[in-house]
Design a protein around this motif. Structure first.
Motif, short mmCIF file in Angstrom:
data_model
loop_
_atom_site.label_atom_id
_atom_site.label_comp_id
_atom_site.label_asym_id
_atom_site.label_seq_id
_atom_site.Cartn_x
_atom_site.Cartn_y
_atom_site.Cartn_z
N ALA A 293 -10.34 -7.83 -13.86
CA ALA A 293 -11.71 -7.62 -14.84
C ALA A 293 -11.36 -7.86 -16.52
N MET A 294 -10.68 -8.52 -16.76
CA MET A 294 -9.61 -8.96 -17.72
C MET A 294 -10.16 -9.87 -17.99
N GLY A 295 -10.41 -11.32 -17.03
CA GLY A 295 -9.78 -12.45 -16.81
C GLY A 295 -9.03 -12.67 -16.83
N GLN A 296 -7.29 -12.06 -15.87
CA GLN A 296 -6.37 -12.47 -15.67
C GLN A 296 -6.51 -12.95 -14.89
N ALA A 297 -5.03 -13.78 -14.07
CA ALA A 297 -4.50 -13.78 -12.64
C ALA A 297 -4.42 -12.91 -11.96
N SER A 298 -5.45 -12.84 -10.80
CA SER A 298 -5.29 -11.54 -9.39
C SER A 298 -5.25 -11.27 -8.16
N SER A 299 -3.61 -11.55 -7.44
CA SER A 299 -4.09 -11.59 -5.92
C SER A 299 -2.93 -11.33 -5.32
N ASP A 300 -2.78 -11.74 -3.87
CA ASP A 300 -1.74 -10.92 -3.14
C ASP A 300 -0.46 -12.76 -2.76
N ASP A 301 -1.60 -13.61 -3.48
CA ASP A 301 -0.36 -14.94 -2.85
C ASP A 301 -0.53 -15.20 -0.61
N GLY A 302 -1.01 -14.63 -0.60
CA GLY A 302 -1.51 -14.56 0.78
C GLY A 302 -0.35 -14.18 1.16
N THR A 303 0.40 -13.54 0.89
CA THR A 303 0.83 -11.84 1.57
C THR A 303 0.95 -11.16 2.51
N MET A 304 -0.25 -10.91 2.40
CA MET A 304 -0.65 -9.50 2.96
C MET A 304 -2.12 -9.80 4.11
N THR A 305 -2.21 -8.90 4.79
CA THR A 305 -2.81 -9.17 6.02
C THR A 305 -4.23 -9.55 5.79
N SER A 306 -5.04 -8.92 4.85
CA SER A 306 -5.99 -9.08 4.23
C SER A 306 -6.07 -7.57 2.92
N VAL A 307 -7.39 -9.18 2.40
CA VAL A 307 -7.23 -8.16 1.03
C VAL A 307 -9.01 -7.75 1.25
N VAL A 308 -9.53 -7.09 1.25
CA VAL A 308 -10.50 -6.74 1.32
C VAL A 308 -11.31 -5.78 0.05
N VAL A 309 -12.13 -6.37 -0.72
CA VAL A 309 -12.74 -5.29 -1.74
C VAL A 309 -14.50 -4.86 -0.72
N SER A 310 -15.04 -3.43 -1.33
CA SER A 310 -15.89 -2.76 -1.21
C SER A 310 -16.04 -1.77 -1.88
N ASP A 311 -17.25 -1.43 -1.77
CA ASP A 311 -17.70 -0.69 -3.17
C ASP A 311 -16.52 -0.27 -3.94
N ASN A 312 -16.39 -0.83 -4.81
CA ASN A 312 -15.28 -0.21 -6.32
C ASN A 312 -13.68 -0.50 -5.57
N ARG A 313 -13.63 -0.62 -4.45
CA ARG A 313 -12.55 -0.03 -3.83
C ARG A 313 -11.37 -1.52 -3.35
N LEU A 314 -10.85 -1.37 -3.10
CA LEU A 314 -9.32 -2.20 -2.73
C LEU A 314 -8.65 -2.10 -1.59
N LEU A 315 -8.94 -2.18 -0.43
CA LEU A 315 -8.28 -2.09 0.80
C LEU A 315 -7.08 -3.38 1.09
N LEU A 316 -5.80 -3.06 0.74
CA LEU A 316 -5.04 -3.42 0.79
C LEU A 316 -4.01 -3.43 2.40
#
Length: 780
Positions: A236-259
């Motif tokens: 939301a700050m316009g800055q980089a944000s990522s897992d660089d592919g290290t996670m099995t999945s990254v899911v965003v839903s209902d203002n929640r982040l599931l790692l």
């Protein structure tokens, strides 16, 4: 007493009275909103709305916001300034609001700069007479009520907005130096002329006067969009944000982040830029839901100087932070003071690592002061009204019996002996005269055909499509239209279709009835029905698809909603349109040079969020191209699969922010009724919401009939196959292109694509021109 002042920005009489001391030599820029994502202005102090607005966003040059009510406000704070002694005599800013609108500017001053700034007093200037265009306002300190002390100025607040629920713009806030032009030294240029504005001082505080602009949460990420995070890699700050592919999945839903970690080496980070938290923020808070025994580490990074690439870090484990989990969602906070040795003047990143189990995170934000508090998701603005579309009462007799299309006795054909089947990747199960569909991909469809060529179903125009089902009804139903030649070997095939929302037409949890005349297509050229746009992974079981003479007794179908025009081909004879989607900014200049050299006009479908990134050069390039006569059109804000979004609020968020980005860069008049859905992902909800948000019953949803397949070949060992794909679709009659400039191979093939089209004798033009839109500029 009240004093009427007629302020004309640009007249020296407004700032001639400078006072005895004039130390300044140029205007002082308070905020040009280039630092909006950090929550600070150009003076390094806080700005914002304290979540009083329905929506607010900043971009270089201005901030755009939608007041929720009379209590909404926007503020700028700064270190106590001896403005008068330093030679500053007025406040200047640009404003764009509704014609006839008005608002209040509040100046906050103290007795002197040695006292507590929280003891400020408020003075107000009432500004009225807005004309609906961008205007430059200059307010001398003498224009404010109750004799403010300009030698102890600590803040400015805009409030008391006459119109709620509509957009306002404030730009380039500046303190005017005596003896200089009001616009000198701001570093920006206002593109409108200076306009006359009447202001009136008021001695009565306006409704909704702000609280002291002390602090508000600095949002790191609200997990608003899966695509913003995983496709574009922005927070939301316009800055980089990522897992660089290290996670099995990254899911965003209902203002929640599931790692979901792959192993203990999985990590996730979110950068801040360079945040000075020393006098404002005490820590970071966010909700976490994790199973008992879950553990991970939290690392905060800082830099020695803003812009430095080398980062120092301090790490704490969840055990060291005293965090325990029990499977429920709780608010957790990390005090910056707990990270010994951390330089809080230049915070750069938060890094989560060492997970032993998956975890769910809520919105993440810096909190003010030493007491942890939670960032609250702002309530959305009013939902735009859906537009209904009239339907003609068919002048044909109703059929006397049902046409049974499918009862699923065969996995390969329907009751008409025609093909039925699904896109690869969809899970389809047949058995016991039923079919079960399940997918987590809203871009996949299942089809059942009426006829191999064109099926004339005009005799069924007064009838109803009936679907017997159980389970989820969160999908769309489309009736497809063949091309004019009724030839499946030619492009496009299908030519178009119209989609209806299954849930709107569900009579019960087991039956759907849709009037055939609600499908806005040429009924003499029907192909068949498709079930598509699934926006939940819950299964749907279908037992019958048929066309029946009438619905159940007492059933009143809902109104037909406007769903725009889905196009794959140009309607203008002998035309061809290059419709180019955003790509890698490093190739932008080359693409623009190729188009200039070819002397053609094209359409650029631009994603909103990268357009607002001042570092990538997209906005400047597209402004140049727009000035040369090219079309700028919409391509969402963060590039998600639109029909796959969980609800209409999320769909509206993409549209309104996309439109807002185009308005901020190009002006309100540049907003287009042309939208290209990311990935070609389409369905009833996104079409209906596009019409509603634009206020246009027939916006263009632009897909394509020529695909260079850069997504498949550009990164492969055979990038030349992009040219083969182009030639194949061109030879089949395709005339509406999709391509991106994500890879050098695609960019360097662009001149060849253009040459091949010119050799056919077709005229290259913008999409709106090839669609013969009367709003489009005439062909040169």
């Amino acid at each position: 007493m009240q004093l009427d002042l007629h302020l004309v920005a640009g007249l020296t009489s407004l700032w001639a009275a400078a006072g005895a001391h004039a130390a300044c030599s140029s205007n002082l820029l308070v905020d040009d909103f280039t630092r909006w994502m950090t929550g600070t202005n150009n003076l390094g102090w806080g700005n914002g709305d304290d979540e009083t607005m329905s929506g607010i966003a900043g971009s270089p040059g201005r901030v755009v916001f939608v007041p929720r009510d009379v209590n909404s406000y926007f503020y700028e704070s700064f270190e106590c300034r001896q403005a008068a002694s330093d030679g500053y005599t007025a406040v200047q800013f640009t404003i764009e609001g509704p014609a006839g609108g008005y608002f209040v500017v509040e100046a906050q001053t103290t007795a002197n700069c040695g006292v507590d700034r929280s003891t400020y007093k408020s003075s107000w200037a009432f500004v009225e007479g807005l004309n609906g265009q961008r205007q430059t306002i200059v307010l001398p300190f003498s224009a404010f009520s109750d004799n403010p002390n300009p030698d102890a100025l600590v803040g400015l607040v805009w409030s008391g907005f006459s119109h709620s629920g509509v957009q306002w713009f404030v730009g380039n806030v500046t303190l005017v130096c005596s003896g200089t032009s009001p616009t000198q030294g701001t570093g920006t240029t206002t593109r409108s002329t200076t306009l006359t504005t009447t202001t009136r001082v008021t001695t009565t505080p306006p409704a909704g006067t702000s609280q002291p602009p002390s602090c508000s949460h600095l949002l790191i990420d609200d997990w608003q969009s899966q695509s913003r995070l995983t496709f574009l890699g922005y927070n939301a700050m316009g800055q980089a944000s990522s897992d660089d592919g290290t996670m099995t999945s990254v899911v965003v839903s209902d203002n929640r982040l599931l790692l979901t970690p792959r192993n203990t080496n999985s990590y996730f980070y979110s950068k801040f830029g360079c945040v000075d938290a020393r006098t404002t923020y005490g820590g970071i808070s966010f909700r976490v839901r994790a199973a008992q025994g879950t553990a991970f580490s939290v690392t905060l990074g800082y830099v020695s100087a803003c812009g430095a690439t080398t980062m120092q870090t301090v790490t704490r484990t969840t055990a060291q932070l005293g965090w325990t989990f029990d499977g429920t969602e709780q608010l957790y906070s990390l005090s910056l003071s707990a990270f010994t040795g951390l330089d809080t003047s230049k915070l750069a990143m938060i890094y989560l690592s060492g997970f032993n189990a998956g975890s769910v995170f809520g919105p993440m934000a810096f909190y003010c002061g030493s007491t942890p508090s939670e960032y609250a998701i702002p309530t959305g603005s009013a939902t735009p009204t859906l537009i209904t579309r009239s339907t003609n009462t068919p002048d044909v007799p109703a059929p006397t019996q049902a046409l049974v299309i499918d009862t699923f006795s065969s996995p390969t054909s329907n009751n008409l002996g025609e093909w039925h089947g699904a896109d690869e990747g969809m899970t389809v199960t047949y058995g016991n005269n039923a079919m079960t569909l399940q997918t987590n991909n809203s871009g996949l469809s299942w089809y059942t055909q009426l006829q191999g060529g064109c099926a004339d179903v005009r005799s069924y125009a007064g009838a109803y499509l009936h679907i017997s089902f159980s389970g989820s009804n969160k999908f769309s139903v489309a009736l497809q239209q063949h091309n004019a030649q009724c030839d499946g070997t030619l492009k496009p095939y299908p030519e178009t279709w119209d989609s209806l929302e299954a849930a709107r037409y569900a009579v019960s949890s087991n039956d759907i009835y849709m009037p055939i005349n609600h499908f806005n297509i040429n009924l003499s050229r029907a192909i068949g029905f498709s079930l598509k746009g699934f926006y939940t992974a819950d299964p749907t079981v279908i037992t019958k698809i048929e066309i029946v003479p009438s619905p159940p007794a007492g059933y009143q179908p809902p109104a037909k909603l406007a769903s725009g025009r889905l196009v794959f081909t140009c309607s203008r004879p002998n035309s061809f349109a290059f419709a180019i989607d955003d790509g890698d900014p490093k190739f932008t200049a080359r693409v623009m040079d190729i188009i200039k050299q070819a002397d053609i006009h094209v359409t650029f479908f631009t994603v909103g969020l990268p357009l607002l990134n001042s570092d990538n050069g997209l906005a400047a390039a597209y402004l140049d191209m727009a000035s040369r006569g090219h079309q700028i059109a919409l391509h969402s804000y963060t590039h998600p699969p639109m029909e796959g979004l969980p609800d209409t609020a999320a769909i509206d968020w993409e549209y309104t922010n996309s439109i807002g980005a185009v308005r901020q860069v190009f002006g309100a008049e540049a907003v287009s009724s042309y939208f290209r859905p990311p990935f070609g992902n389409e369905g009833a909800r996104m079409r209906q919401r596009l019409a509603a948000v634009l206020g246009d019953p027939e916006p263009y949803i632009v897909n394509w009939s020529v695909d260079v397949e850069d997504w498949l070949w550009a990164w492969s060992d055979t990038p030349g196959k992009q040219l083969e794909a182009f030639q194949r679709d061109l030879s089949k009659g395709g005339n509406l292109l999709v391509m991106h400039y994500l890879h050098e191979s695609t960019v360097e093939l662009l001149p060849e694509f253009i040459r091949l089209v010119k050799e056919t004798g077709k005229t290259l033009m913008r999409v709106d021109q090839c669609m013969e839109d009367p709003r489009a500029p005439p062909l040169a």
